[in-house]
Motif scaffolding. Structure first.
Motif, PDB file in Angstrom:
ATOM      1  N   THR A 289       0.985  -1.250   0.164  1.00  0.00           N
ATOM      2  CA  THR A 289       0.148   0.102  -0.139  1.00  0.00           C
ATOM      3  C   THR A 289       0.728   1.319  -0.063  1.00  0.00           C
ATOM      4  O   THR A 289       0.588   2.218  -0.694  1.00  0.00           O
ATOM      5  N   ASP A 290       1.972   1.287   0.728  1.00  0.00           N
ATOM      6  CA  ASP A 290       2.881   2.393   0.769  1.00  0.00           C
ATOM      7  C   ASP A 290       3.587   2.557  -0.332  1.00  0.00           C
ATOM      8  O   ASP A 290       3.862   3.729  -0.898  1.00  0.00           O
ATOM      9  N   VAL A 291       3.866   1.468  -1.207  1.00  0.00           N
ATOM     10  CA  VAL A 291       4.699   1.460  -2.316  1.00  0.00           C
ATOM     11  C   VAL A 291       3.618   2.186  -3.370  1.00  0.00           C
ATOM     12  O   VAL A 291       4.136   2.781  -4.292  1.00  0.00           O
ATOM     13  N   ILE A 292       2.395   1.785  -3.436  1.00  0.00           N
ATOM     14  CA  ILE A 292       1.354   2.355  -4.350  1.00  0.00           C
ATOM     15  C   ILE A 292       1.367   3.852  -3.904  1.00  0.00           C
ATOM     16  O   ILE A 292       1.139   4.616  -5.008  1.00  0.00           O
ATOM     17  N   GLU A 293       1.256   4.242  -2.827  1.00  0.00           N
ATOM     18  CA  GLU A 293       1.025   5.553  -2.279  1.00  0.00           C
ATOM     19  C   GLU A 293       2.331   6.443  -3.023  1.00  0.00           C
ATOM     20  O   GLU A 293       1.887   7.447  -3.472  1.00  0.00           O
ATOM     21  N   GLU A 294       3.385   5.785  -2.846  1.00  0.00           N
ATOM     22  CA  GLU A 294       4.764   6.681  -3.237  1.00  0.00           C
ATOM     23  C   GLU A 294       4.775   6.457  -4.781  1.00  0.00           C
ATOM     24  O   GLU A 294       5.924   6.934  -5.318  1.00  0.00           O
ATOM     25  N   LYS A 295       4.070   5.656  -5.367  1.00  0.00           N
ATOM     26  CA  LYS A 295       4.199   5.418  -6.848  1.00  0.00           C
ATOM     27  C   LYS A 295       5.635   4.911  -7.311  1.00  0.00           C
ATOM     28  O   LYS A 295       6.150   5.205  -8.363  1.00  0.00           O
ATOM     29  N   ASP A 296       6.313   3.973  -6.474  1.00  0.00           N
ATOM     30  CA  ASP A 296       7.288   3.500  -6.542  1.00  0.00           C
ATOM     31  C   ASP A 296       6.978   2.228  -7.483  1.00  0.00           C
ATOM     32  O   ASP A 296       6.664   1.038  -6.907  1.00  0.00           O
ATOM     33  N   TYR A 297       7.373   2.212  -8.987  1.00  0.00           N
ATOM     34  CA  TYR A 297       6.922   0.999  -9.643  1.00  0.00           C
ATOM     35  C   TYR A 297       7.827  -0.220  -9.429  1.00  0.00           C
ATOM     36  O   TYR A 297       7.307  -1.186  -9.642  1.00  0.00           O
ATOM     37  N   ALA A 298       9.165  -0.083  -9.342  1.00  0.00           N
ATOM     38  CA  ALA A 298      10.119  -1.001  -9.229  1.00  0.00           C
ATOM     39  C   ALA A 298       9.640  -1.989  -7.887  1.00  0.00           C
ATOM     40  O   ALA A 298       9.537  -3.040  -8.172  1.00  0.00           O
ATOM     41  N   ASN A 299       9.455  -1.297  -6.968  1.00  0.00           N
ATOM     42  CA  ASN A 299       9.245  -2.025  -5.509  1.00  0.00           C
ATOM     43  C   ASN A 299       7.880  -2.639  -5.728  1.00  0.00           C
ATOM     44  O   ASN A 299       7.770  -3.537  -4.919  1.00  0.00           O
ATOM     45  N   PHE A 300       7.167  -1.936  -6.451  1.00  0.00           N
ATOM     46  CA  PHE A 300       5.549  -2.417  -6.683  1.00  0.00           C
ATOM     47  C   PHE A 300       5.681  -3.882  -7.147  1.00  0.00           C
ATOM     48  O   PHE A 300       4.943  -4.868  -6.765  1.00  0.00           O
ATOM     49  N   ILE A 301       6.478  -4.114  -8.144  1.00  0.00           N
ATOM     50  CA  ILE A 301       6.345  -5.306  -8.788  1.00  0.00           C
ATOM     51  C   ILE A 301       7.038  -6.460  -7.996  1.00  0.00           C
ATOM     52  O   ILE A 301       6.309  -7.449  -7.595  1.00  0.00           O
ATOM     53  N   LYS A 302       8.283  -6.087  -7.331  1.00  0.00           N
ATOM     54  CA  LYS A 302       8.759  -7.135  -6.262  1.00  0.00           C
ATOM     55  C   LYS A 302       7.878  -7.419  -5.270  1.00  0.00           C
ATOM     56  O   LYS A 302       7.624  -8.417  -4.930  1.00  0.00           O
ATOM     57  N   THR A 303       7.379  -6.317  -4.677  1.00  0.00           N
ATOM     58  CA  THR A 303       6.350  -6.499  -3.603  1.00  0.00           C
ATOM     59  C   THR A 303       5.114  -7.478  -3.873  1.00  0.00           C
ATOM     60  O   THR A 303       4.674  -8.318  -3.205  1.00  0.00           O
ATOM     61  N   LEU A 304       4.753  -7.052  -5.218  1.00  0.00           N
ATOM     62  CA  LEU A 304       3.342  -7.740  -5.567  1.00  0.00           C
ATOM     63  C   LEU A 304       3.849  -9.481  -5.885  1.00  0.00           C
ATOM     64  O   LEU A 304       2.767 -10.234  -5.670  1.00  0.00           O
ATOM     65  N   ILE A 305       5.021  -9.592  -6.253  1.00  0.00           N
ATOM     66  CA  ILE A 305       5.362 -11.068  -6.687  1.00  0.00           C
ATOM     67  C   ILE A 305       5.642 -11.720  -5.280  1.00  0.00           C
ATOM     68  O   ILE A 305       5.052 -13.000  -5.073  1.00  0.00           O
ATOM     69  N   VAL A 306       5.963 -11.053  -4.218  1.00  0.00           N
ATOM     70  CA  VAL A 306       6.182 -11.767  -2.908  1.00  0.00           C
ATOM     71  C   VAL A 306       4.912 -11.882  -2.211  1.00  0.00           C
ATOM     72  O   VAL A 306       4.453 -12.814  -1.755  1.00  0.00           O
ATOM     73  N   TYR A 307       3.870 -10.830  -2.584  1.00  0.00           N
ATOM     74  CA  TYR A 307       2.505 -10.900  -2.001  1.00  0.00           C
ATOM     75  C   TYR A 307       1.800 -12.235  -2.745  1.00  0.00           C
ATOM     76  O   TYR A 307       1.061 -12.889  -1.883  1.00  0.00           O
ATOM     77  N   SER A 308       1.895 -12.347  -4.072  1.00  0.00           N
ATOM     78  CA  SER A 308       1.470 -13.397  -4.706  1.00  0.00           C
ATOM     79  C   SER A 308       1.766 -14.724  -4.300  1.00  0.00           C
ATOM     80  O   SER A 308       1.278 -15.490  -4.182  1.00  0.00           O
TER      81      SER A 308
END
Length: 674
Positions: free
Chosen positions: A80-99
């Motif tokens: 959620t914080d990554v999305i709020e900060e609009k950090d696309y690179a960390n978003f992809i990594k975090t999404l993979i971990v989340y999945s």
């Protein structure tokens, strides 16, 4: 079965103060032999070790599942914080971990439920076999029918063991999982807001008190539902088993009223349950919703004022939602535990009853049984199982190999009870009973036992592993006049509802066929030919005599005298007499004549002429013999009766006190004395 007594008993049991202690005692009595066997012969050590390894694996999977769910809440917060900060690179990594975490949760959840069901299945298999073994041991299945506090034993075995094991594993696994979830997410909430966590703890305590009250009421309703379902099921089974009798009486309306009355009682209970479940659903929904809303009420203003980031608000909401879901599931499980506790109580009650009837009662006299190659009663006094009524006193007799004994007497005098004593079913009393090993004895009751199986198995029962060809079995059917039976079915391996397609007479002939197949050394017949005509009865008894078996019969027909050597008559006041068939017939004839003479002397008095005539006939009987007509004058029997007794070879006790027999030799054909 005494189903009404069950409801009354359940009310009494509910009033017992230490109910929780009783539940735990019952719980340990049922669960202990499987999980903690104390007797080496009950369960093999490898089986116990295997099931404990599976249980430990289940616990590890549950802990991993809760841990991964907690980890996922932190990943969600970071995402959620990554999305709020609009950090696309960390978003992809975090999404993979989340999945990956979601996939892990799915796999762990699936495997944990699989292991749980495997354990429950293994437990069900063992507990079913253990209970069935208790049920069959020492004929407990028979003895328990004399107890009015145990209803529907068949349902307790077939329908209540499986849900007990599955519910126990389900409740235990869910309880562990949800308590861990509540604890874990409460810690997460504490790290975010101690105020929210503290309020949730107080809220949980109050909510659990309300849930406990609702659960207690549902427990009582579930207990009643279980018993009412058993009563309704028994009514339908009873109707099916007596379908022909009901059809003869045209009792459909009365039976419908009985069944409908029990169904209406069940419906009332279900309606009560629906009302209480509605209240519980309202409570669960409101309780869960309040927990989900509360974190927003506290954290949203902090986020808006910049004192908390949005990820903390989301994680707190997730933690609150998880906490609420876990608590709602736990409350629901406690509500359903009422049915589980009912299963525990009924199975424990059943197991205790089986153990009680299998155990020889203390300080109660019992008949001593000795196994030898003949049947004998030595000063036997037989009583009913409740020890309240004496059936026969000081009975002493011996049936030698190859002989036949016929037991007669008024209805209700205990003729069949003597057969139960020989079978070892009743042993209350004193004295000594000598009998052969029971595997050498074949019992033929008035209503034969028809097994669930093929025609071949029917004929071979109880030793269905015996090998016989179809030709041999056909010959046996011919001997008992059932040769047409094969034309009604497709062959010896056909399985149909035999009780429905065979008349009682055919069933009795089928039972005799078993006798011709098994060739027992001893046979016990309890009015085994009552539904047969005299021709079929005579045919079967003649074949029975040809087998050289020793047999004891119970019956009322005079025709049975022709196939036995001895008669045991049970009379009033527990007395008895043992006579040869001939002596018994003579005794009955004298008594009958005495009664007839007494009746005659009321209307007329003897005169010298009749006395002289009797003396003349007596003298003639000694020298020449008497005709049928002359015997009517000496006995007062009709000529038709005299001829009938002559054709059957029966003796006659005459008025002069002597016994006469008919000599069938062609050159004699007269009644002679002696």
């Amino acid at each position: 079965m005494q189903t009404q007594a069950v409801s009354d008993r359940s009310l009494i049991n509910n009033a017992v103060p230490p109910a929780s202690q009783k539940f735990w005692d019952n719980f340990k009595a049922i669960f202990g032999p499987y999980w903690y066997p104390t007797q080496s012969d009950k369960r093999a050590f490898p089986d116990v070790l295997r099931i404990w390894i599976m249980l430990i694996l289940l616990i590890i999977l549950i802990i991993a599942l809760v841990g991964l769910s907690a980890f996922n809440s932190f990943v969600t917060r970071y995402l959620t914080d990554v999305i709020e900060e609009k950090d696309y690179a960390n978003f992809i990594k975090t999404l993979i971990v989340y999945s990956a975490a979601l996939i892990g949760v799915t796999l762990l959840n699936g495997f944990s439920k699989f292991i749980r069901k495997k354990i429950a299945l293994d437990w069900y298999k063992w507990l079913n076999n253990h209970t069935l073994s208790q049920y069959l041991k020492n004929r407990a299945y028979y003895k328990i029918t004399f107890r009015d506090d145990i209803d529907n034993p068949d349902q307790r075995i077939s329908q209540e063991i499986e849900p007990l094991t599955s519910n126990a594993l389900s409740f235990s696994a869910v309880f562990l999982e949800k308590v861990l979830e509540m604890t874990t997410f409460l810690v997460i909430l504490w790290s975010i807001s101690q105020f929210i966590a503290s309020v949730l703890v107080v809220y949980t305590i109050v909510g659990n008190l309300i849930a406990f009250y609702l659960g207690q009421q549902l427990n009582k309703i579930n207990q009643e539902e279980l018993e009412l379902k058993a009563e309704y099921s028994y009514a339908l089974t009873h109707f099916r088993n007596h379908a022909e009798s009901i059809a003869f009486f045209q009792g459909e309306n009365q039976e419908s009223n009985i069944i409908q009355r029990r169904f209406e009682q069940l419906l009332k209970n279900i309606l009560r349950k629906i009302d209480w479940e509605r209240n519980q659903e309202f409570f669960d929904g409101a309780y869960k919703s309040a927990i989900q809303i509360f974190p927003y009420l506290v954290l949203a203003p902090l986020y808006m004022s910049g004192q908390a980031d949005f990820g903390e608000v989301v994680q707190a909401s997730i933690a609150g939602n998880q906490f609420a879901s876990a608590l709602a599931t736990l409350i629901r499980e406690f509500g359903n535990s009422g049915r589980f506790s009912s299963y525990v109580e009924r199975l424990s009650e059943f197991s205790n009853a089986l153990a009680a009837v299998s155990k020889q009662p203390e300080n109660v006299n019992s008949i001593k049984s000795i196994e030898e190659n003949h049947i004998a009663f030595e000063n036997v006094t037989l009583k009913t199982p409740d020890d309240e009524q004496t059936i026969v006193e000081n009975l002493s007799l011996s049936v030698q190999p190859g002989e036949g004994l016929l037991i007669v007497g008024p209805s209700g005098r205990g003729k069949s009870s003597l057969l139960r004593a020989i079978a070892g079913l009743w042993n209350a009393g004193t004295g000594r009973l000598v009998r052969p090993p029971l595997e050498q004895v074949l019992f033929l009751p008035q209503r034969p036992y028809i097994i669930l199986g093929t025609l071949r198995e029917q004929l071979l029962y109880p030793k269905t592993n015996r090998r016989m060809t179809d030709a041999e079995l056909k010959e046996v059917l011919q001997q008992v006049n059932l040769q047409n039976l094969l034309s009604r079915v497709e062959g010896f391996d056909t399985e149909v509802p035999w009780e429905n397609i065979l008349s009682l007479g055919e069933q009795q002939r089928l039972a005799f066929a078993r006798l011709l197949v098994t060739h027992p050394r001893f046979t016990i017949l309890d009015e085994a030919t009552s539904a047969l005509d005299l021709t079929n009865e005579g045919n079967l008894y003649q074949q029975l005599q040809e087998t050289k078996t020793t047999f004891i019969s119970v019956g009322h027909r005079e025709s049975l005298f022709d196939y036995h050597q001895w008669v045991l008559e049970l009379t009033q006041n527990s007395s008895w007499q043992l006579l040869t068939v001939q002596d018994y017939r003579n005794q009955k004839t004298i008594i009958q004549n005495s009664n007839e003479n007494t009746h005659i002397t009321i209307d007329s008095s003897p005169n010298n002429e009749s006395q002289n005539q009797s003396a003349t006939l007596t003298q003639k009987a000694t020298s020449e013999g008497l005709s049928h007509k002359e015997m009517t004058e000496l006995t007062l029997y009709s000529i038709k009766t005299i001829r009938s007794k002559a054709s059957k070879g029966e003796s006659i006790a005459a008025k002069d006190g002597f016994t006469y027999r008919y000599d069938k030799a062609p050159h004699v054909l007269k009644w002679i004395r002696g």
